[in-house]
Design an enzyme around this catalytic site. Structure first.
Site, PDB file in Angstrom:
ATOM      1  CE  LYS A  56      40.493  39.351  42.255  1.00 50.27           C
ATOM      2  NZ  LYS A  56      39.425  39.765  43.187  1.00 50.27           N
ATOM      3  CB  SER A 133      40.492  43.357  44.444  1.00 50.15           C
ATOM      4  OG  SER A 133      39.751  42.167  44.523  1.00 50.15           O
ATOM      5  CB  SER A 158      36.562  42.178  44.492  1.00 51.61           C
ATOM      6  OG  SER A 158      37.387  42.927  45.338  1.00 51.61           O
TER       7      SER A 158
END
Ligand code: GLN
Length: 452
Positions: A56, A133, A158
């Site tokens: 990420k 996210s 997330s």
């Protein structure tokens, strides 16, 4: 993912990156692909040789652009590896790229990307969200045909949310279990680095490597990772899972898996009224309060995109930089978080939310006296279409996190695992265990995976 313990050749790495490029064209999973870096990386021989890791974009990888999905951090090249990345490299894993996310992790649909970034598309239907996210991480985990695991991050859900929408497994460990050093902070008291994979068996080897005390993270835990688990699980099904507002087909899928689990384990209902009623409000007050202070350093002076300074005074300069670079959702959160912390409102919002958080932790702790694991759906609906997301108000957006914020506020290990489909789109189940009980969590996931 089949662990090979074989150091990958140049050609193998090239093929993996080529495949990523193809997925990226259609699904926009990556913000950066480590084309040169993946080849240059020193290939240690270890338990993760031959495993490819996507990361990420809010986790720092040395010399690879790390933006947390934001425009203001465009061009930032960390001079160091996050502790998790350092550990993965030492075990021979190959880092292949940085994955798309809502800027700074602010969102549930990965639509709040920074200016200039593309919104990732769900592998099952490109008209729908990947969830957020950590949307890019979830999408590439679903799409990759090579041995792959993604390193993601959760503040309020997330990892679980995109795992649910993309039909993969997403595990968030106990707060403090994995070092946050090198993670661009959203809300420090909530942020946790975790793992996304296609199979349950792929999680354990990664978790073993990235877990452990780190003196560079003041909230890092000293307790060793405990992978023991009871054979027979005492499962608590969270009663509020059957509330109105949660898709009846998701409830049906949950019931059907529970019927199967009942043959071996005990299952009863448990109510978590405080968490369900106050979780979302409490989470969004605390998360935005912390986020607004964290973003204060991004002003175009030490951190963040610079503009020509033109002797205009620092206040107007900072304002210009921040106005130009932050997206709408980041600005909204800076405003909410500044308000909830300001003199006069602090006691009514921020301080009160910290007290509610303690009550929520107590509610879970009481439940874990009777249960090994708590279960609910992960999300109240399947991955929505982009056109439906456009119609949602900010409040509706925030409310979609109702089932994931509780375990995040309490710092409890939790994971989403697919249990079925509706209209071809995956449905996820959320399993939550007590602090430090990653073993019980993995055992639960194995039991559920075996039933599919
Ligand atoms: N959807 C939540 C939020 O927008 C959670 C995000 C996260 O875990 N990073 O805050």
């Amino acid at each position: 993912m089949t662990p090979t313990t074989k150091t990958p050749s140049k050609k193998e790495i090239q093929n993996v990156l080529k495949e990523c490029e193809t997925h990226n064209k259609k699904h926009h999973c990556f913000t950066t692909l480590c084309k040169e870096e993946a080849q240059k990386q020193k290939k240690a021989k270890g338990t993760l040789s031959g495993i490819y890791i996507s990361v990420k974009d809010n986790i720092c990888v040395k010399d690879v652009e790390t933006t947390a999905g934001s425009h203001i951090l465009k061009g930032y090249l960390p001079k160091f590896d996050a502790t998790t990345i350092q550990k993965l490299k030492e075990e021979g894993a190959t880092i292949i790229g940085k994955t798309s996310c809502d800027a700074f992790g602010f969102g549930s649909f990965n639509t709040n990307v920074g200016k200039g970034f593309s919104i990732p598309k769900n592998p099952h239907d490109t008209k729908r969200t990947t969830g957020g996210s950590s949307g890019g991480s979830a999408a590439i985990t679903q799409l990759a045909t090579f041995p792959h695991v993604s390193l993601a991050e959760s503040t309020g859900g997330s990892i679980a949310c995109p795992a649910s929408f993309c039909g993969i497994i997403g595990l968030t460990p106990t707060y403090g279990r994995v070092s946050r050093y090198g993670l661009i902070p959203y809300a420090n008291s909530l942020d946790k680095i975790g793992i996304m994979s296609k199979k349950v068996s792929e999680i354990e080897p990664i978790l073993k490597v990235i877990s452990g005390f780190d003196e560079k993270d003041g909230t890092s835990l000293k307790e060793p990772l405990n992978l023991n688990a009871p054979k027979k699980l005492r499962i608590g099904i969270i009663k509020e899972s059957y509330a109105k507002g949660i898709d009846p087909e998701i409830q049906k899928a949950l019931k059907s898996i529970l019927t199967k689990l009942k043959q071996k384990h005990t299952i009863t209902e448990i109510s978590l009224p405080l968490t369900t009623t106050y979780g979302v409000a409490c989470y969004y007050i605390l998360a935005t309060s912390e986020a607004s202070t964290n973003l204060a350093c991004l002003s175009g002076l030490r951190y963040g995109q610079e503009l020509p300074k033109k002797n205009k005074g620092f206040n107007s300069y900072f304002t210009e930089v921040r106005t130009k670079s932050f997206n709408q959702e980041s600005k909204r959160r800076i405003m909410i978080g500044t308000f909830t912390r300001m003199a006069g409102y602090r006691d009514a919002y921020y301080i009160k939310a910290t007290k509610v958080r303690t009550k929520i932790i107590q509610e879970y702790k009481k439940a874990f006296k009777t249960y090994d694991v708590l279960i609910s759906p992960t999300m109240p609906f399947i991955a929505p279409t982009f056109s439906n997301i456009d119609k949602m108000t900010p409040l509706q957006n925030y409310l979609s996190d109702i089932l994931t914020v509780g375990s995040n506020l309490a710092g409890l290990p939790h994971a989403s695992i697919p249990i079925g489909k509706k209209e071809g789109m995956p449905i996820g189940l959320l399993a939550i265990t007590d602090h430090l009980k990653e073993g019980t969590l993995l055992q639960t996931l194995k039991e559920i995976e075996a039933l599919q």
